[in-house]
Design an enzyme around this catalytic site. Structure first.
Site: not given
Length: 195
Positions: A92, A21, A67, A16, A65, A113
């Site tokens: 973002d 994101h 969320n 990632y 993570f 999220n």
């Protein structure tokens, strides 16, 4: 000593690292590098510490993570007894084109999220810096877009925003959110405005 918590939202893991994101992570990495400090793997996140003119600054990249970002934010606010007004969250933002940014003293999560989970746990009364990543995707393809990597052209638009992000964090710590918004929001429009 005055304490501040600067949070960059993103997802942990090399897969990632360069995705849209993770724009929040990118800003914090740049600030840490400019401050000659390093992140350590701590509870709920990668944490670095520095100080600016006698003010203690904690940098946090949650490893929960996206969320579940609120878990890390709430934990570190409580652990270090930091007031929410001295929290700045960098995330973002698809509603802004790549190359633009917006600094706000509070507000809704805008469907993000990470911001949504933070809002569930501490409310929406905290400053945030939203880094534009654009929304050049078809309906139903948002996840692929935000988890996709920036093109070379987009990276060239993003770099000045990351540089501004480093300045904004410093200004926020030294001068507060209102002065920093007045100084930087006009620069975030991406219209070539320099003053």
């Amino acid at each position: 000593m005055d304490k501040f918590l600067i949070v960059g939202l993103g997802n942990p893991g090399v897969e990632y690292a360069h995705t849209r994101h993770n724009a929040g992570y990118m800003v914090l990495d740049a600030f840490a590098q400019a401050s000659n400090t390093f992140f350590e793997d701590r509870r709920y996140g990668y944490v670095a510490e520095t100080s600016i003119k006698g003010r203690k600054v904690f940098l946090l990249k949650p490893t929960t993570f996206m969320n579940l970002s609120g878990n890390a934010v709430r934990y570190w606010l409580n652990k270090e007894n930091i007031d929410q007004s001295r929290l700045l969250v960098v995330s973002d933002e698809i509603a802004l084109p790549t190359g633009q940014f917006r600094l706000k003293s509070k507000g809704s999560n805008g469907g993000h999220n990470g911001l949504g989970h933070i809002q569930q746990l501490i409310g929406q009364d905290y400053p945030r810096l939203r880094i534009g990543i654009g929304k050049e995707f078809h309906p139903g393809e948002q996840v692929g877009w935000v988890l996709g990597e920036f093109s070379d052209e987009q990276k060239s638009l993003l770099q000045p925003v990351i540089d501004y992000g480093v300045e904004i964090i410093r200004s926020f710590v030294l001068s507060g959110i209102d002065i920093t918004m007045n100084a930087y929001n006009k620069k975030g429009r991406g219209d070539g405005s320099k003053n």
